[in-house]
Design an enzyme around this catalytic site. Structure first.
Site, mmCIF file in Angstrom:
data_model
loop_
_atom_site.group_PDB
_atom_site.id
_atom_site.type_symbol
_atom_site.label_atom_id
_atom_site.label_comp_id
_atom_site.label_asym_id
_atom_site.label_seq_id
_atom_site.Cartn_x
_atom_site.Cartn_y
_atom_site.Cartn_z
ATOM 1 N N ARG A 68 22.081 -0.607 -26.988
ATOM 2 C CA ARG A 68 21.284 0.272 -28.028
ATOM 3 C C ARG A 68 21.450 -0.223 -29.293
ATOM 4 O O ARG A 68 20.676 0.064 -30.497
ATOM 5 C CB ARG A 68 21.943 1.740 -27.693
ATOM 6 N N ASP A 80 24.163 12.138 -21.325
ATOM 7 C CA ASP A 80 25.127 11.245 -20.796
ATOM 8 C C ASP A 80 26.042 12.220 -19.842
ATOM 9 O O ASP A 80 26.500 11.971 -18.582
ATOM 10 C CB ASP A 80 26.040 10.574 -21.525
ATOM 11 N N ARG A 129 24.354 13.180 -16.599
ATOM 12 C CA ARG A 129 24.403 12.324 -15.665
ATOM 13 C C ARG A 129 25.704 12.332 -14.991
ATOM 14 O O ARG A 129 25.769 12.032 -13.802
ATOM 15 C CB ARG A 129 24.304 10.773 -16.331
ATOM 16 N N HIS A 166 26.399 7.474 -28.042
ATOM 17 C CA HIS A 166 25.587 7.384 -26.805
ATOM 18 C C HIS A 166 25.035 5.809 -26.595
ATOM 19 O O HIS A 166 24.522 5.262 -27.106
ATOM 20 C CB HIS A 166 24.245 8.033 -27.268
#
Length: 311
Positions: free
Chosen positions: A95, A155, A158, A182
């Protein structure tokens, strides 16, 4: 009071960027009827037109929402402006690698939004989301409570899903947090994770396996189908609902930290109270010493990246 004054102001949500995340988010918002007006904006106006037309054809089945492809002037009356525009994350790309390309795109987007709106809430979805939330806050000049990133909400979902799968328990009954960036420096708060108050009894190897699968979930999906879209759309929908319904919900969103466990002047995902005015407060959750060190390391990583930007 006139009839027009007695009618409540319509809720308008603008989605900027109609790629996989933006269009799926818009569709999710439509299905849940989160707002009365939904606007699509994209640098490729034909793409925005196509998405709007496709969803308009579904209105006989859901109703209740006016939606169209517009331009930045439509941000004027928006309650929430979701930014999902930018370069996509490529297979094998972190990212943070997206930073330089997307920060330039955001500078242009924010300047166009603030020509027409200075009272709404910016909800950032583009990665790296924490840094781009910070960029958006700086460039907009808006109060930090009204600039929110999707943070580690997905997150954490998950994480809860994987714990629930391992335990055979509905993930909605799992209380567990991923905080920080993140991205690759995020961390699990195992010390607070529980089911109905009972601490989790995983061995260290199982904890590591669950966390690694959580952290790498996006890479797995991107390698398989090119992008993530459904779960992040549901996460953004959850944030929109918390704002428009003034829920005072606790969500792990990205917000500006000021002396949060000694961390300041950086956006990170931590539990925050979200309502009609955006971020109402950050919850300073207790952590053990190791978790606190990891959070500070995550913050420093992002600060080092931000220091390289011209903002």
């Amino acid at each position: 009071m006139t009839v027009s004054e007695s009618v409540s102001k319509p809720h308008r949500v603008v989605v900027i960027g109609t790629g996989a995340v933006g269009s799926t988010t818009a569709y999710t918002l439509l299905l849940h009827k989160r707002m009365s007006e939904l606007v699509f904006i994209d640098a490729n106006h034909n793409k925005a037109l196509g998405e709007a037309l496709d969803m308009n054809h579904g209105l006989p089945f859901v109703g209740g929402v006016k939606l169209w492809a517009g331009d930045y002037s439509d941000c004027k009356d928006a309650d929430i402006i979701i930014i999902a525009a930018g370069s996509n994350q490529r297979p094998g790309e972190t990212r943070i690698d997206l930073l330089n390309r997307n920060s330039a795109i955001f500078e242009d987007i924010i300047s166009n939004i603030t020509k027409y709106n200075n009272s709404g809430i910016l909800l950032i979805a583009t990665n790296p989301v924490d840094i781009l939330s910070y960029v958006s806050w700086k460039k907009s000049g808006w109060p930090s409570n009204r600039v929110i990133g999707s943070g580690t909400l997905l997150d954490s979902a998950r994480f809860r899903y994987l714990i629930g799968k391992e335990k055979g328990i509905d993930p909605r009954s799992i209380h567990a947090h991923i905080i920080g960036e993140h991205g690759d420096s995020e961390l699990p708060v195992w010390s607070l994770s529980n089911i109905a108050g009972a601490p989790l009894d995983f061995e260290e190897d199982k904890q590591n396996e669950i966390f690694e699968n959580t952290k790498n979930a996006a890479y797995e999906i991107i390698n398989a189908k090119g992008s993530t879209s459904y779960a992040i759309a549901l996460a953004l929908d959850r944030i929109v609902a918390a704002i428009l319904q003034n829920e005072h919900a606790v969500l792990n969103v990205s917000s500006l930290l000021e002396d949060y466990h000694g961390i300041s002047d950086v956006y990170l995902g931590v539990p925050a109270i979200v309502g009609r005015d955006g971020i109402q407060a950050k919850l300073p959750i207790p952590m053990n010493e190791h978790e606190e060190q990891l959070l500070r390391a995550s913050a420093q990583k992002l600060k080092d990246q931000i220091a390289q930007l011209d903002i």
